[in-house]
Design an enzyme around this catalytic site. Structure first.
Site, PDB file in Angstrom:
ATOM      1  N   THR A 196      42.771  48.761  42.208  1.00  0.00           N
ATOM      2  CA  THR A 196      43.426  48.525  40.915  1.00  0.00           C
ATOM      3  C   THR A 196      44.702  49.366  40.831  1.00  0.00           C
ATOM      4  O   THR A 196      44.776  50.434  41.438  1.00  0.00           O
ATOM      5  CB  THR A 196      42.445  48.928  39.792  1.00  0.00           C
ATOM      6  OG1 THR A 196      41.404  47.966  39.753  1.00  0.00           O
ATOM      7  CG2 THR A 196      43.110  49.009  38.433  1.00  0.00           C
ATOM      8  N   GLY A 226      36.060  44.017  33.836  1.00  0.00           N
ATOM      9  CA  GLY A 226      35.828  45.432  34.130  1.00  0.00           C
ATOM     10  C   GLY A 226      36.452  46.309  33.065  1.00  0.00           C
ATOM     11  O   GLY A 226      36.803  45.861  31.976  1.00  0.00           O
ATOM     12  N   ASP A 227      36.599  47.564  33.409  1.00  0.00           N
ATOM     13  CA  ASP A 227      37.164  48.542  32.473  1.00  0.00           C
ATOM     14  C   ASP A 227      38.682  48.421  32.322  1.00  0.00           C
ATOM     15  O   ASP A 227      39.240  48.756  31.277  1.00  0.00           O
ATOM     16  CB  ASP A 227      36.885  49.955  32.992  1.00  0.00           C
ATOM     17  CG  ASP A 227      37.552  50.171  34.356  1.00  0.00           C
ATOM     18  OD1 ASP A 227      37.316  49.346  35.266  1.00  0.00           O
ATOM     19  OD2 ASP A 227      38.332  51.127  34.507  1.00  0.00           O
ATOM     20  N   THR A 247      40.926  53.963  37.540  1.00  0.00           N
ATOM     21  CA  THR A 247      40.512  53.015  38.577  1.00  0.00           C
ATOM     22  C   THR A 247      39.150  53.451  39.081  1.00  0.00           C
ATOM     23  O   THR A 247      38.787  54.627  38.982  1.00  0.00           O
ATOM     24  CB  THR A 247      41.528  52.964  39.745  1.00  0.00           C
ATOM     25  OG1 THR A 247      40.993  52.117  40.777  1.00  0.00           O
ATOM     26  CG2 THR A 247      41.825  54.323  40.329  1.00  0.00           C
ATOM     27  N   GLY A 248      38.398  52.513  39.609  1.00  0.00           N
ATOM     28  CA  GLY A 248      37.064  52.833  40.100  1.00  0.00           C
ATOM     29  C   GLY A 248      36.106  51.742  39.681  1.00  0.00           C
ATOM     30  O   GLY A 248      36.513  50.735  39.106  1.00  0.00           O
ATOM     31  N   GLY A 250      34.130  49.674  37.552  1.00  0.00           N
ATOM     32  CA  GLY A 250      34.424  49.515  36.137  1.00  0.00           C
ATOM     33  C   GLY A 250      33.275  49.688  35.166  1.00  0.00           C
ATOM     34  O   GLY A 250      33.473  50.183  34.050  1.00  0.00           O
TER      35      GLY A 250
HETATM   36  N1  ASP Z   1      38.091  49.211  37.695  1.00  0.00           N
HETATM   37  C1  ASP Z   1      38.199  47.924  38.344  1.00  0.00           C
HETATM   38  C2  ASP Z   1      37.117  47.011  37.848  1.00  0.00           C
HETATM   39  O1  ASP Z   1      35.986  47.420  37.787  1.00  0.00           O
HETATM   40  C3  ASP Z   1      38.157  47.987  39.810  1.00  0.00           C
HETATM   41  C4  ASP Z   1      39.113  48.949  40.437  1.00  0.00           C
HETATM   42  O2  ASP Z   1      39.483  49.965  39.858  1.00  0.00           O
HETATM   43  O3  ASP Z   1      39.545  48.662  41.560  1.00  0.00           O
HETATM   44  O4  ASP Z   1      37.401  45.868  37.578  1.00  0.00           O
END
Ligand code: ASP
Length: 330
Positions: A196, A226-227, A247-248, A250
């Site tokens: 992300t 997601g988040d 990011t991470g 979500g």
């Molecule tokens: N946070 C994002 C999601 O869960 C994924 C990502 O950060 O790559 O959609």
């Protein structure tokens, strides 16, 4: 008195392999340059974060725009949010399938709609009505991702797949997922890819802004959000506290409303650097989550933290520019 501008960008937090480091650092460097061009000429933080994110959406290295992970049905579904710290106006889109740059549509929503969030067809219709061209979903799909999804789905034991999918467990493209992993997801599996993208900026007027854009997680259920594009979860900006982009994985991040949690720490008098690190500790301790965050306050203090081995990041001030994939003190 004019403020000195600051820009921070990220391109995802995970165990970025050595052979992918150059592409990630180049991508965040390009994004930094685009956003800085805006700030340098006295442009608004909002424009700077939009331009920085557009560059990374257009870069197939990242999980945003073209080249994003595919969902279970083999489609790209994109989410993005942009927020203005001066006015608290925000624009978000979720589950869009026909926009090359969802952050542009999010910006139109912020600027030209009384609403804050549009999803799916309604978001695309709004974008088209405001001069943003729609594309085919196939235009967003690249062969690398078709192959990645095919490989991933071939490894999932079918009898257990449906439940796990409905439970919204994440999928990583590195490693070999097993049924057990899907039911007891390795939230602390740092090899799960999170590409992300996001940006936070401070302009000469002293205003801050944030933007985040994503293709979400590999093999996600259609309609899963997601988040990243949820206000306060993956993105937040308020001149009275700070701007943040996360990011991470979500699902844990959204349970903690992590971007807002972090900016609240700054409103309470803590520095962005400490607050960003605390956010990562909280994510890990409370919900066993992993990811990364960038934070910037109106005084120009920054925070960059991740609890994954690496996160692509870059920042620029009038005096300094730094780019990396590891942040000391992790
Ligand atoms: N946070 C994002 C999601 O869960 C994924 C990502 O950060 O790559 O959609």
């Amino acid at each position: 008195m004019p403020t000195d501008p600051v820009l921070v960008v990220h391109g995802g937090a995970w165990a970025i392999p050595d052979d992918m480091v150059a592409a990630h650092t180049q991508g965040v460097t390009n994004a930094l340059a685009a956003g800085w061009r805006v700030l340098e000429r006295g442009g608004p933080a909002l424009d700077a974060v939009e331009e920085a994110v557009v560059i990374m959406e257009d870069d197939e290295t990242f999980d945003a725009g073209r080249g994003s992970f595919l969902n279970r049905d083999g489609k790209v579904q994109l989410d993005a949010l942009i927020m203005d710290g001066a006015t608290l106006r925000a624009g978000g889109v979720g589950c869009v399938e026909h926009l090359r740059n969802p952050v542009r549509a999010a910006r139109k929503i912020l600027s030209e709609s009384p609403h804050v969030y549009f999803v799916g067809e309604g978001a695309e219709k709004f974008a088209a009505q405001h001069g943003i061209p729609l594309c085919k979903n196939e235009d967003l799909i690249i062969p690398r991702e078709v192959e990645r999804l095919r490989e991933y789905q071939a490894k999932i034991p079918t009898s257990r797949t449906q439940n796990a999918r409905e439970m919204g467990h994440p999928a990583g493209h590195v490693g070999h997922p097993t049924g057990a992993e899907l039911f007891a997801p390795a939230a602390d599996d740092e090899t799960i890819s999170h590409d992300t993208v996001g940006a936070v900026a401070l302009d000469r007027e002293g205003n801050i802004a944030a933007a985040t854009s994503t293709g979400g997680t590999l093999n996600k259920a259609p309609g899963r959000l997601g988040d990243s594009s949820l206000i306060g979860c993956g993105c937040y900006a308020d001149n009275q506290s700070a701007a943040a982009s996360t990011t991470g994985w979500g699902e844990p991040i959204m349970k903690l409303v992590l971007a807002k949690w972090t900016t609240d720490r700054i409103a309470a008098g803590n520095l962005p650097e400490w607050s960003a690190q605390e956010a990562m500790n909280y994510l890990k301790q409370r919900v066993n989550g992993h990811g990364g965050i960038i934070v910037l306050n109106p005084e120009g203090h920054i925070g960059i933290a991740h609890n994954t081995p690496r996160m692509a990041w870059a920042y620029k001030t009038v005096k300094r520019e730094e780019i990396g994939v590891e942040r000391s003190g992790q």
